[in-house]
Design a protein around this motif. Structure first.
Motif, PDB file in Angstrom:
ATOM      1  N   ALA A 282       0.846  -1.207   0.000  1.00 52.21           N
ATOM      2  CA  ALA A 282       0.000   0.000   0.000  1.00 52.21           C
ATOM      3  C   ALA A 282       0.879   1.255   0.000  1.00 52.21           C
ATOM      4  CB  ALA A 282      -0.933  -0.009   1.202  1.00 52.21           C
ATOM      5  N   LEU A 283       1.911   1.249   0.861  1.00 52.76           N
ATOM      6  CA  LEU A 283       2.821   2.404   0.919  1.00 52.76           C
ATOM      7  C   LEU A 283       3.608   2.539  -0.389  1.00 52.76           C
ATOM      8  CD1 LEU A 283       4.184   1.976   4.559  1.00 52.76           C
ATOM      9  CD2 LEU A 283       2.745   3.840   3.763  1.00 52.76           C
ATOM     10  N   PHE A 284       4.013   1.392  -0.948  1.00 55.17           N
ATOM     11  CA  PHE A 284       4.781   1.386  -2.197  1.00 55.17           C
ATOM     12  C   PHE A 284       3.946   1.999  -3.332  1.00 55.17           C
ATOM     13  CE2 PHE A 284       5.981  -0.960  -6.133  1.00 55.17           C
ATOM     14  CZ  PHE A 284       7.306  -0.528  -6.235  1.00 55.17           C
ATOM     15  N   CYS A 285       2.655   1.602  -3.414  1.00 53.63           N
ATOM     16  CA  CYS A 285       1.775   2.161  -4.461  1.00 53.63           C
ATOM     17  C   CYS A 285       1.571   3.653  -4.259  1.00 53.63           C
ATOM     18  CB  CYS A 285       0.403   1.483  -4.427  1.00 53.63           C
ATOM     19  SG  CYS A 285       0.461  -0.197  -5.012  1.00 53.63           S
ATOM     20  N   CYS A 286       1.398   4.055  -2.998  1.00 54.89           N
ATOM     21  CA  CYS A 286       1.115   5.471  -2.709  1.00 54.89           C
ATOM     22  C   CYS A 286       2.316   6.355  -3.024  1.00 54.89           C
ATOM     23  CB  CYS A 286       0.782   5.654  -1.229  1.00 54.89           C
ATOM     24  SG  CYS A 286      -0.889   5.221  -0.861  1.00 54.89           S
ATOM     25  N   TYR A 287       3.475   5.945  -2.540  1.00 56.33           N
ATOM     26  CA  TYR A 287       4.612   6.875  -2.553  1.00 56.33           C
ATOM     27  C   TYR A 287       5.599   6.631  -3.682  1.00 56.33           C
ATOM     28  CZ  TYR A 287       2.719   8.373   1.877  1.00 56.33           C
ATOM     29  OH  TYR A 287       1.885   8.859   2.842  1.00 56.33           O
ATOM     30  N   ARG A 292      -1.631   7.268  -5.427  1.00 57.47           N
ATOM     31  CA  ARG A 292      -2.266   7.476  -4.131  1.00 57.47           C
ATOM     32  C   ARG A 292      -3.762   7.163  -4.148  1.00 57.47           C
ATOM     33  NH1 ARG A 292      -0.561   9.710   0.380  1.00 57.47           N
ATOM     34  NH2 ARG A 292      -2.141  10.563   1.753  1.00 57.47           N
ATOM     35  N   ASN A 293      -4.414   7.456  -5.289  1.00 58.97           N
ATOM     36  CA  ASN A 293      -5.865   7.249  -5.349  1.00 58.97           C
ATOM     37  C   ASN A 293      -6.257   5.890  -5.927  1.00 58.97           C
ATOM     38  OD1 ASN A 293      -6.284   9.832  -4.305  1.00 58.97           O
ATOM     39  ND2 ASN A 293      -5.990  10.734  -6.335  1.00 58.97           N
ATOM     40  N   ASP A 294      -5.264   5.102  -6.335  1.00 58.40           N
ATOM     41  CA  ASP A 294      -5.592   3.810  -6.962  1.00 58.40           C
ATOM     42  C   ASP A 294      -5.176   2.614  -6.123  1.00 58.40           C
ATOM     43  OD1 ASP A 294      -6.453   4.580  -9.808  1.00 58.40           O
ATOM     44  OD2 ASP A 294      -4.600   5.709  -9.544  1.00 58.40           O
ATOM     45  N   PHE A 295      -4.482   2.863  -4.991  1.00 54.89           N
ATOM     46  CA  PHE A 295      -3.860   1.699  -4.345  1.00 54.89           C
ATOM     47  C   PHE A 295      -4.873   0.656  -3.887  1.00 54.89           C
ATOM     48  CE2 PHE A 295      -4.571   4.010  -0.368  1.00 54.89           C
ATOM     49  CZ  PHE A 295      -4.780   2.993   0.551  1.00 54.89           C
ATOM     50  N   GLN A 296      -6.082   1.102  -3.453  1.00 52.09           N
ATOM     51  CA  GLN A 296      -7.050   0.089  -2.993  1.00 52.09           C
ATOM     52  C   GLN A 296      -7.519  -0.796  -4.148  1.00 52.09           C
ATOM     53  OE1 GLN A 296      -7.464   3.341  -2.809  1.00 52.09           O
ATOM     54  NE2 GLN A 296      -9.522   3.997  -3.379  1.00 52.09           N
ATOM     55  N   ASN A 297      -7.564  -0.226  -5.390  1.00 54.78           N
ATOM     56  CA  ASN A 297      -7.962  -1.044  -6.545  1.00 54.78           C
ATOM     57  C   ASN A 297      -6.850  -2.008  -6.944  1.00 54.78           C
ATOM     58  OD1 ASN A 297     -10.281   0.512  -6.581  1.00 54.78           O
ATOM     59  ND2 ASN A 297      -9.394   2.016  -7.979  1.00 54.78           N
ATOM     60  N   ILE A 298      -5.602  -1.552  -6.788  1.00 57.10           N
ATOM     61  CA  ILE A 298      -4.458  -2.422  -7.119  1.00 57.10           C
ATOM     62  C   ILE A 298      -4.434  -3.633  -6.174  1.00 57.10           C
ATOM     63  CG2 ILE A 298      -1.927  -2.542  -7.164  1.00 57.10           C
ATOM     64  CD1 ILE A 298      -2.003   0.472  -8.034  1.00 57.10           C
ATOM     65  N   ILE A 348      -0.884   0.696 -15.979  1.00 58.33           N
ATOM     66  CA  ILE A 348      -1.270  -0.557 -16.648  1.00 58.33           C
ATOM     67  C   ILE A 348      -0.304  -1.680 -16.261  1.00 58.33           C
ATOM     68  CG2 ILE A 348      -1.520  -1.693 -18.896  1.00 58.33           C
ATOM     69  CD1 ILE A 348      -2.442   1.127 -19.930  1.00 58.33           C
ATOM     70  N   ILE A 349       1.021  -1.367 -16.282  1.00 62.62           N
ATOM     71  CA  ILE A 349       2.014  -2.388 -15.905  1.00 62.62           C
ATOM     72  C   ILE A 349       1.808  -2.802 -14.447  1.00 62.62           C
ATOM     73  CG2 ILE A 349       4.484  -2.717 -15.422  1.00 62.62           C
ATOM     74  CD1 ILE A 349       5.090  -1.462 -18.080  1.00 62.62           C
ATOM     75  N   THR A 350       1.493  -1.808 -13.599  1.00 67.67           N
ATOM     76  CA  THR A 350       1.271  -2.128 -12.178  1.00 67.67           C
ATOM     77  C   THR A 350       0.094  -3.088 -12.029  1.00 67.67           C
ATOM     78  OG1 THR A 350       2.081   0.075 -11.632  1.00 67.67           O
ATOM     79  CG2 THR A 350       0.967  -1.124  -9.878  1.00 67.67           C
ATOM     80  N   TYR A 351      -0.975  -2.868 -12.794  1.00 67.86           N
ATOM     81  CA  TYR A 351      -2.117  -3.791 -12.729  1.00 67.86           C
ATOM     82  C   TYR A 351      -1.736  -5.186 -13.231  1.00 67.86           C
ATOM     83  CZ  TYR A 351      -5.736  -0.458 -11.307  1.00 67.86           C
ATOM     84  OH  TYR A 351      -6.500   0.416 -10.583  1.00 67.86           O
ATOM     85  N   MET A 352      -0.920  -5.236 -14.285  1.00 65.72           N
ATOM     86  CA  MET A 352      -0.473  -6.543 -14.797  1.00 65.72           C
ATOM     87  C   MET A 352       0.361  -7.282 -13.757  1.00 65.72           C
ATOM     88  SD  MET A 352       0.502  -5.466 -18.687  1.00 65.72           S
ATOM     89  CE  MET A 352       1.752  -6.735 -18.852  1.00 65.72           C
TER      90      MET A 352
END
Length: 493
Positions: A282-287, A292-298, A348-352
């Motif tokens: 969660a911290l990695f996605c945010c910072y 910051r606004n997508d981490f819960q979906n990731i 997109i890569i993060t979602y993959m």
């Protein structure tokens, strides 16, 4: 034989539902507690790391103790495991709710979180140790137990999806604005914290966390009720038990069984890798990635991928064997862990990557639990006179993984503290970025590789598993024969 009655799909589903509370709460705590303590309760990272470590370590220590109490508890009208589940639920729910409440007392916050976190972990253990040992008591047929375990794992991963979704979506709606402090700004820590409290008291976020925990508590109660009324514990499965043991004798017993030690050591490293990833993602996605606004979906994508691929891994392990499934499943994550750190932040890569990580998480989830009964069976074949120790095997396995996760959480929060983590800052110092990259990529990869090397020496392959199955079948048939003989003899006398 009459002993090996088939379980209905309804039985398996009711049994599986019981695994959800542990995963839903565990997932919400795993993904969100660190960020909650730092950004909402606004604790110093050092104190947050103490709470996370002590809570997990305490949780680990209570596992074998509760495991012993469970294995010594008498048989009741409802069984031996189910009463534990029934009585621990109401108290667990209350203490869980209070973890997500920010107390008014400023000075007692650390004690508050420590007490309720530890209390919840203990009560959760009173639910989960009997529940996981219940696998051995719903059926004596290895195939039926494997099938029930696959149902359970699918529901447990669904539980992680629900936990991530409920907590993530409710909390995500109340995302507080960050505080723009550039690394070059000359501002003292005291000045920063006063800026934090005066400008942006995250009231809406406090409420969001409490709504989310209320929702999770009601799901917890519902699952416990379904499990209690939907599952019948088999009396004949808990045959006469051998003499009661002390705690240290129990350690000696399980640690003296080679296959168990190798299985636990291998999974210790691989599960530690996934815990590091979970605790810091969660911290990695945010910072680091700036989402910051997508981490819960990731996070949700990871868990959905895991849920969808559990049936695939169940098919894979029946077709190619459990050992091969471990190698392929666990190592499949490595390329993606490297990719997420090397490629410039790209949604997109993060979602993959998240989807691929989910596939590996599914394997890491399912395999330990489907291999543990094999080890217990192996132990019973080698020690036919030693019985009733199933709960000990399960509780020690949970003990080791939880202790490891406590260490991983404590170390990662402390590392962020040393790197100069700024609570709710829009950006973080470069050291924090580097630390987060190590925590979600380099460290987990290293741990996975160690785990896979340890697995090479795990001796129970498919051939030995089938052989154990036949021997146990013969043992049970002989027991049934000798029981009928002795009954006939009594009747004649």
């Amino acid at each position: 034989t009459g002993h090996l009655s088939k379980l209905s799909i309804c039985n398996k589903l009711c049994y599986a539902v019981g695994g959800a509370p542990y995963q839903i709460t565990g997932c919400a705590l795993g993904f969100f507690l660190q960020i909650y303590l730092l950004d909402v309760a606004q604790l110093d990272p050092f104190y947050a790391s103490i709470i996370l470590f002590v809570g997990r370590a305490w949780d680990a220590v209570t596992d074998p103790i509760i495991g012993f109490m469970v294995s010594r508890s008498p048989w009741t009208h409802f069984g031996r495991m189910l009463p534990w589940i029934l009585f621990s639920t109401p108290l667990a729910v209350v203490s869980y709710f209070l973890i997500w409440y920010v107390p008014v007392i400023e000075n007692g916050k650390v004690i508050w979180y420590l007490v309720f976190y530890c209390l919840f972990q203990t009560l959760q253990t009173c639910f989960h140790v009997p529940y996981s040992a219940l696998t051995m008591f719903i059926s004596e047929d290895q195939k039926e137990r494997d099938s029930a375990t696959a149902y359970r794992m699918t529901v447990e991963v669904l539980g992680t999806v629900i936990g991530t979704a409920v907590q993530g979506q409710i909390v995500g709606m109340a995302n507080p604005p960050c505080i723009p402090v550039a690394p070059g700004d000359n501002i003292t820590t005291e000045g920063y914290y006063s800026l934090l409290t005066c400008c942006l008291s995250p009231r809406s976020q406090k409420t969001a966390y409490m709504i989310a925990s209320g929702a999770i508590c009601s799901i917890y109660v519902l699952c416990a009720v379904v499990l209690f009324f939907g599952v019948k514990e088999k009396k004949e499965a808990s045959r006469p038990r051998s003499e009661l043991m002390s705690f240290w004798q129990g350690i000696g017993l399980v640690m003296g069984h080679g296959p168990y030690v190798r299985l636990v050591m291998g999974f210790l490293f691989t599960s530690l890798a996934f815990m590091l990833l979970e605790g810091n993602f969660a911290l990695f996605c945010c910072y680091t990635l700036g989402f910051r606004n997508d981490f819960q979906n990731i996070l949700l994508v990871i868990m959905l991928a895991a849920m969808l691929t559990i049936p695939f891994w169940q098919w894979f392990l029946t077709k190619f064997g459990k050992k091969n499934a471990v190698y392929i499943g666990t190592s499949s994550v490595i390329p993606f862990m490297i990719l997420v750190v090397c490629v410039k932040s790209n949604l997109i890569i993060t979602y993959m990557v998240s989807f691929a990580a989910g596939v590996g998480v599914a394997a890491a989830f399912l395999l330990p639990w489907s291999m543990l009964p094999d080890v217990v069976d192996d132990f019973q074949v080698q020690n036919p006179d030693s019985r009733g120790h199933e709960a000990i095997f399960y509780s020690f396995y949970v003990f080791f993984t939880k202790f490891a996760s406590g260490i991983s959480l404590g170390i990662s929060t402390l590392s962020l503290d040393f790197a100069g983590y700024m609570t709710r800052g829009c950006t973080q110092p470069e050291n924090v970025d580097i630390t987060l990259k190590v925590l979600v990529s380099a460290a987990p990869i290293g741990l996975i590789l160690i785990g896979l090397v340890l697995f090479r020496s795990y001796p129970i392959d498919e051939e030995r598993r089938q052989c154990n199955r036949k021997l146990l079948q013969e043992q049970r048939e002989n027991e049934v024969d000798s029981e009928t003989d002795s009954t006939e003899l009594t009747n004649m006398l």
